[in-house]
Design an enzyme around this catalytic site. Structure first.
Site, PDB file in Angstrom:
ATOM      1  CG  LEU A 198      -1.823  -1.210   1.406  1.00 18.14           C
ATOM      2  CD1 LEU A 198      -2.846  -0.937   2.513  1.00 18.14           C
ATOM      3  CD2 LEU A 198      -2.521  -1.611   0.116  1.00 18.14           C
ATOM      4  CB  ALA A 199       2.835   2.840  -2.001  1.00 20.33           C
TER       5      ALA A 199
ATOM      6  NE  ARG B   6       0.619  12.721   9.488  1.00 22.85           N
ATOM      7  CZ  ARG B   6       0.537  11.587  10.189  1.00 22.85           C
ATOM      8  NH1 ARG B   6       0.946  11.543  11.434  1.00 22.85           N
ATOM      9  NH2 ARG B   6       0.041  10.491   9.632  1.00 22.85           N
TER      10      ARG B   6
ATOM     11  N   GLY C 233      -9.318   4.805   2.245  1.00 23.85           N
ATOM     12  CA  GLY C 233      -8.908   3.958   3.363  1.00 23.85           C
ATOM     13  C   GLY C 233      -8.149   2.712   2.934  1.00 23.85           C
TER      14      GLY C 233
ATOM     15  N   GLY D 110      -4.018   1.004  15.615  1.00 25.01           N
ATOM     16  CA  GLY D 110      -5.130   0.084  15.816  1.00 25.01           C
ATOM     17  C   GLY D 110      -4.746  -0.928  16.890  1.00 25.01           C
TER      18      GLY D 110
ATOM     19  CD  GLU E  20      -7.472   1.618  12.781  1.00 21.81           C
ATOM     20  OE1 GLU E  20      -6.620   2.505  12.631  1.00 21.81           O
ATOM     21  OE2 GLU E  20      -7.188   0.409  12.808  1.00 21.81           O
TER      22      GLU E  20
ATOM     23  CG  ASN F 209       3.058   8.709   9.467  1.00 21.66           C
ATOM     24  OD1 ASN F 209       2.641   8.222   8.416  1.00 21.66           O
ATOM     25  ND2 ASN F 209       3.018   8.063  10.614  1.00 21.66           N
TER      26      ASN F 209
ATOM     27  CE  LYS G 277      36.841  18.606 -14.304  1.00 21.71           C
ATOM     28  NZ  LYS G 277      36.389  19.492 -15.379  1.00 21.71           N
TER      29      LYS G 277
ATOM     30  CG  ASN H  56      40.401  22.477 -16.186  1.00 13.42           C
ATOM     31  OD1 ASN H  56      40.478  23.568 -15.632  1.00 13.42           O
ATOM     32  ND2 ASN H  56      39.455  21.604 -15.921  1.00 13.42           N
TER      33      ASN H  56
END
Ligand code: UD1
Ligand code: MG
Length: 501
Positions: free
Chosen positions: A16-17, A23, A88, A150, A164, A237, A360, A395
């Site tokens: 479930l996603a 938040r 839900g 829950g 819940e 969350n 680099k 360079n």
């Protein structure tokens, strides 16, 4: 009755996603925020894959394009299905089941935002489900503060239903056994029960948790598998929980590597991401971050104050106060303190990149040294070369990035500028302070600087009465013995070498 042998794979895992992740207050999907350097969702996928399910379904919704793009790369075999209306967890599972219309057997339901859940725990959950011949088995945990979760309501010890937090009575809120939200269901019974779910609860949502009450009403067996690793059921969350999760995952990774034979002097300030690989007898000093696909070979010493991302470090190398990215550091090489290795740096064995040096796209051959404050970009150095303090590889001509080749055993004097594109032949010398703009043949000495001009008595004439003038007046005019001695030394060496020819 369920008689599936232990080694048979489950029919499907539904992850479930679809949740909002509001938040997090982020433009990026919560599921793509990193835990130990990897997107949160990748952990859920790994745990699901450990079960080798015949189908892997991910229910997506909020910021689904981002989530799908990650899955296409990380787990192409995953099927995604959109939950258009987030009504839900019951609704989400029902959407997932649409992709599994004819599938029979065991359906595992997990979340995308529970990164520490392991494949081992899912396997143990499935094993318990099979051993007890359950229609549903819930992963639960006993937690000190169950607020928000829950609760598992048991009757005569048997799981009767899940309530819940928002819907629970004061007495039910005292229950400390919580629902992780991770389950194994029998596919046929799940399919039969989902349409019976009703949103008559505080949140007016379809709760998958109501499946438990439904199954008990059908006289089906429901069991619980209690995990004692509470972190495995922890979701993320908001960013406070994200930081806590990262700290715990890191703590475990650091501990793992210590048990594998890595010395870590300060675990609290050492960060090691999930894809890092370390050999035994590596030593990591405080304030060090090993990120991405960094790998460190045995005997190497890293830190303090070092950040390496996607860097490969060879045996017995020393890397001190360094910031490195996409670089290779050879065996027995030395880097730092205070070095910046940018992408494309490859330092050969026994090579040296010293203090305040930036590199680099620089291939620096075995035993070659750049010990003090230099910039080495788009550079190819052979073996045993020496680049003196303050040398710059120029360079960039304002339009192009251009390469410089420095041969084997070349000596570049301090404060030189090598203007690319240019080649310094094997064994050549560049005099200190030179600005080199044309190729230097092998074995040649190149001098490219203004001649020194000395104006005797200038201070006496131009700064009469000054301290400088007084000091000059007092001077013997003789060369300091230390300098005289050094000149004799150089002279003798030159004579010896000439005599040898
Ligand atoms: C849920 C459980 C609760 C459990 C807790 C554990 C229900 C009704 N409650 O509560 O018993 O203790 O997880 O963390 O199941 N999701 C969707 N679509 C939706 C709603 C949710 O995909 O419409 C996904 C979310 O992305 C998330 C997961 O389902 O990954 C859980 O949803 P969330 O809203 O966090 O459920 P909780 O209220 O925490
Ligand atoms: Mg939640």
């Amino acid at each position: 009755m369920n008689t599936t042998p232990a080694q048979t794979p489950v029919a499907a895992v539904i992850v479930l996603a679809a949740g909002g992740g509001t938040r997090m207050k982020s433009k990026r999907s919560k599921l793509l925020h990193a835990v130990a350097g990897r997107p949160m969702l990748s952990y859920a996928v790994d745990a699901a894959r450990a079960l080798e399910p015949r189908h892997l379904v991910v229910v997506v919704g909020h910021l689904r394009e981002q989530v799908e793009a990650h899955l296409a790369e990380y787990c192409p075999e995953a099927l995604t299905v959109e939950q258009a209306v987030r009504n839900g967890t019951g609704g989400a599972v029902a959407v997932g089941m649409e992709k599994l219309a004819d599938v029979r057997g065991e359906i595992v339901v997990t979340y995308g935002d529970v990164p520490m859940l392991s494949g081992e725990t899912l396997k143990a959950l499935v094993a318990a489900h099979r051993a007890d011949h359950n229609a549903c088995t819930v992963l639960t945990a006993m937690v000190p503060d169950p607020t928000g979760y829950g609760r598992i309501v048991r009757e005569q010890g048997q799981v009767a239903r899940i309530v819940e937090h928002k819907d629970a009575t004061e007495a039910e809120r005292q229950i400390t056994e919580i629902n992780s939200g991770i389950y194994v269901f029998d596919a046929d019974l799940l399919r039969a029960g989902l349409p019976t779910l009703q949103p008559n609860n505080m949140q007016q949502e379809l709760y998958v948790t109501d499946m438990i009450g439904y199954l008990r009403g059908q006289d089906a067996r429901v069991g619980a598998y209690v995990t004692d690793d509470l972190w495995q059921t922890e979701g993320v969350n908001d960013r406070v929980q994200l930081a806590r999760m990262n700290a715990e995952v890191n703590r475990r990774l650091v501990e793992h590597w210590m048990l594998e034979g890595v010395t870590i002097t300060d675990p609290k300030t050492t960060w090691i991401e999930a894809d890092v690989d370390l050999e035994s007898d590596v030593t990591i000093l405080p304030n060090t971050q090993l990120l991405g696909a960094t790998s460190i070979a045995t005997g190497a010493l890293i830190g303090p104050d070092t950040t390496l991302r996607d860097v490969e470090v060879g045996e017995n190398a020393h890397v001190v106060r360094c910031h490195g990215e996409l670089a290779v550091i050879g065996p027995n090489a030395e880097v730092g303190p205070y070095a910046r290795l940018r992408p494309g740096t490859v330092l050969g064995q026994r090579g040296r990149i010293g203090t305040f040096v930036e590199t680099k796209n620089a291939e620096i051959g075995a035993g070659s040294r750049v010990p003090h404050f230099s910039y080495v970009g788009d550079a190819y150095l052979g073996e045993g070369a020496y680049v003196g303090a303050g040398t710059t590889f120029a360079n960039f001509d304002g339009q192009h990035r251009l390469p410089t080749h420095v041969g084997d055993h070349v000596f570049v004097g301090a404060n030189s500028v090598l203007v690319a594109p240019i080649e310094i032949g094997d064994g050549a010398y560049v005099a200190a302070g030179s600005a080199i703009t044309s190729d230097v043949p092998p074995g040649a000495l190149a001098v490219a600087r203004g001649r020194e001009h000395v104006s005797s008595g200038w201070v006496r004439r131009k700064r009469p009465g000054s301290r400088a003038a007084a000091a000059a007046e007092d001077a013997t005019g003789e060369v300091h013995p230390r300098i005289a001695e050094a000149r004799v030394r150089v002279q003798q060496t030159n004579e010896q070498q000439e005599a040898q020819q």
